[in-house]
Design a protein around this motif. Sequence first.
Motif, PDB file in Angstrom:
ATOM      1  N   LYS A 274      -3.044   4.968  -6.168  1.00 27.09           N
ATOM      2  CA  LYS A 274      -3.349   4.346  -4.876  1.00 27.09           C
ATOM      3  C   LYS A 274      -4.358   3.207  -5.055  1.00 27.09           C
ATOM      4  O   LYS A 274      -5.259   3.032  -4.255  1.00 27.09           O
ATOM      5  CB  LYS A 274      -3.892   5.387  -3.901  1.00 27.09           C
ATOM      6  CG  LYS A 274      -2.894   6.494  -3.583  1.00 27.09           C
ATOM      7  CD  LYS A 274      -3.466   7.499  -2.588  1.00 27.09           C
ATOM      8  CE  LYS A 274      -2.453   8.590  -2.257  1.00 27.09           C
ATOM      9  NZ  LYS A 274      -3.012   9.596  -1.311  1.00 27.09           N
ATOM     10  N   SER A 277      -4.763   0.636  -2.135  1.00 28.95           N
ATOM     11  CA  SER A 277      -5.401   1.244  -0.963  1.00 28.95           C
ATOM     12  C   SER A 277      -6.901   1.399  -1.186  1.00 28.95           C
ATOM     13  O   SER A 277      -7.705   1.175  -0.266  1.00 28.95           O
ATOM     14  CB  SER A 277      -4.771   2.610  -0.669  1.00 28.95           C
ATOM     15  OG  SER A 277      -3.398   2.478  -0.377  1.00 28.95           O
ATOM     16  N   ALA A 326       1.957  -2.455   0.533  1.00 31.10           N
ATOM     17  CA  ALA A 326       1.189  -1.423   1.227  1.00 31.10           C
ATOM     18  C   ALA A 326       1.314  -1.587   2.739  1.00 31.10           C
ATOM     19  O   ALA A 326       1.472  -0.609   3.479  1.00 31.10           O
ATOM     20  CB  ALA A 326      -0.273  -1.483   0.801  1.00 31.10           C
TER      21      ALA A 326
END
Length: 658
Positions: A274, A277, A326
Amino acid sequence: MEGPRPSSVIRPVKLLRRLQNDRAESMLNWQELIAQRLQGQSLPQLPSRIQIPRPPQCIAEFLQLVDRPSTPLNELALLIEKDSEIATSVLRIVNGSQMMLRERVSSISRAIGILGLQRCKMLVMSAAIQASMSKCSGSHKQMRNLLLESQERALYARRVCGMTGGDPEVAYISALLQDLLLPHLMEAHSELYETYRPEKNRLVELENGQLNGDHSIFTAALLSQWNFADGVVASVVMHHSHDEILRNELLVRSEIGAVAVSGLLPGTFQQEPKGISLLMEYQKQIPEFDFLQAAADVDEELTTLIGTSPMRTTLGDRLSRLACAAIQENQEQVSWVERTLGSYTLEEKIGQGGVGVVYRARHSMLRRPAAVKMLKTATLSQQVLERFEVEAHITSELSSPHTVQVYDYGMTSDGTLYYVMEYLKGMSLSELVANYGPLPEDRVIHLLCQVCGSLAEAHSKGLVHRDIKAENIALTVCGGAHDFVKVLDFGLVAVKDEIPDLPDSCKIMGTPAYMAPEAIQAPDLVDERTDLYALGAVAYFCITGKLLFENLTLPQLLRAQVAETPKFGEMPCSDEFRAIIQSCLQKKSADRPQGVMELASQLGRCQAANSWSFEEAQQWWKEHVDSSRKNASHVLIPSLETQLAPTKDQDETVIFSD
């Protein structure tokens, strides 16, 4: 004694950074942070063939003398100048924009005076280790990429740290060295790292579970042994501790935070699933930090340092693409159900993969159901998007009843590619064998002859499928006929005589467990007989319930496809059928059947041919498939992403270069 600093160095902004750093150091206890994580951690035992990079002798002498106050600067400079590569690195750093000098420095003695002894010590050490890394084992291209990525991270960390008030040079050195031991661990424990799936788990979790520590801990322990500053050791040991850092504003705005941010940048070996993020989360907590602008600044600085290269995708482009993906992924949380694409209304999501999602749909006028495959475009290269369009275009031109039918394709108003294909109820050949075991000879012949019908049309148009496998052969019910074969996924199709036009890095394509020797050794030479090799591997799988070669790493599997003979004696079938499968699996394409119709003719002459009828198939489905539930919808989402082959399973489609 240390020479005087030029007055041009001490500027108000530099003084402010030092004051801010002093305040941070008074609140952060580096040694406590290090002790909590290292806890006496020793370095892992590596095979004797693997040499950890060490500084050259002249730098070892420099490190011994630098801590002696009486050592003249010119004597230290002479030691550095013995290694031209390290001397160049020191001058490049001192002349960088972060030092804000009015005049270019060309003297190592003056560079030491400007940097200060302790900072120069760290810079020299890191430059020496970087130089040693370039001489480590591994391909030249691989090491060049690793060094370039470490330089990219170092410049990024320095920029972030400059925004937050820490010491940019400590951040630079920490980021430069944060993965120092990772290539050596990967070489020593190659089988462990081959199991790593970045989309599923974090790298440090895999390492801690198997190695009793991770590469950040081992690297920090090594740097501590080499007497690097506590700030560097702490930044390295914590650069994967994102949850802890993000909960502590002081850590976020320290060198530790800057190095952690740099470790999230996309690279050859992705360590955080991730990453983008987390970058966005750091941006929220650091108002003056814009991760895309910082990337653009780093790209500009790298261009100044090493020039431009058509082979390098800029950091800004890579981060922009990930950010768009994303955002698109968040948008896709809103269901497409009941939305309309052309004449089709999407009813239910029936499948999802890394780059695609499939919906069952209904036509506004016809009662015929359809499957709509949609492609997430943000993370995909132009080449992959073109392949998606080629698949839709080519499949729509094929009319064989044994080839999945494509009804329509296009692009939505927001840029999402899609195509509408035949909706199939049934199961793949892979699922059939997995759930019900190996198949009898007569049924396998029945199924193979239908695959030959699909390939015959494709081959007559000069098309080579290149990814025939059990997963791409669907068994369905068509017009009341059970065990009716549909060949799927023409995404890797090649047009005969046009393969040399493909880029070198994209020619080796297919599924390793079914890949013919020429597809591995000379992908320019694939032809119809390449599909026949894969079909022979499918037949072997159906009869035995096993792949040709099992329990091998990917390099071992590719070598086996080229040089080893499968265990034909384990095949429970007639001698004549075994001979046909063996002929398809010959290493030289000239020794195989020379066309799919020749193979179909050989299959038709087998004693077991025509023994399995559609009536028997209907009875089998009635007996074995639970009539109380609907057959599972089978819509294959082809793997369209370019991946590094060592991270893939044997029966997954891969695209890789040598």
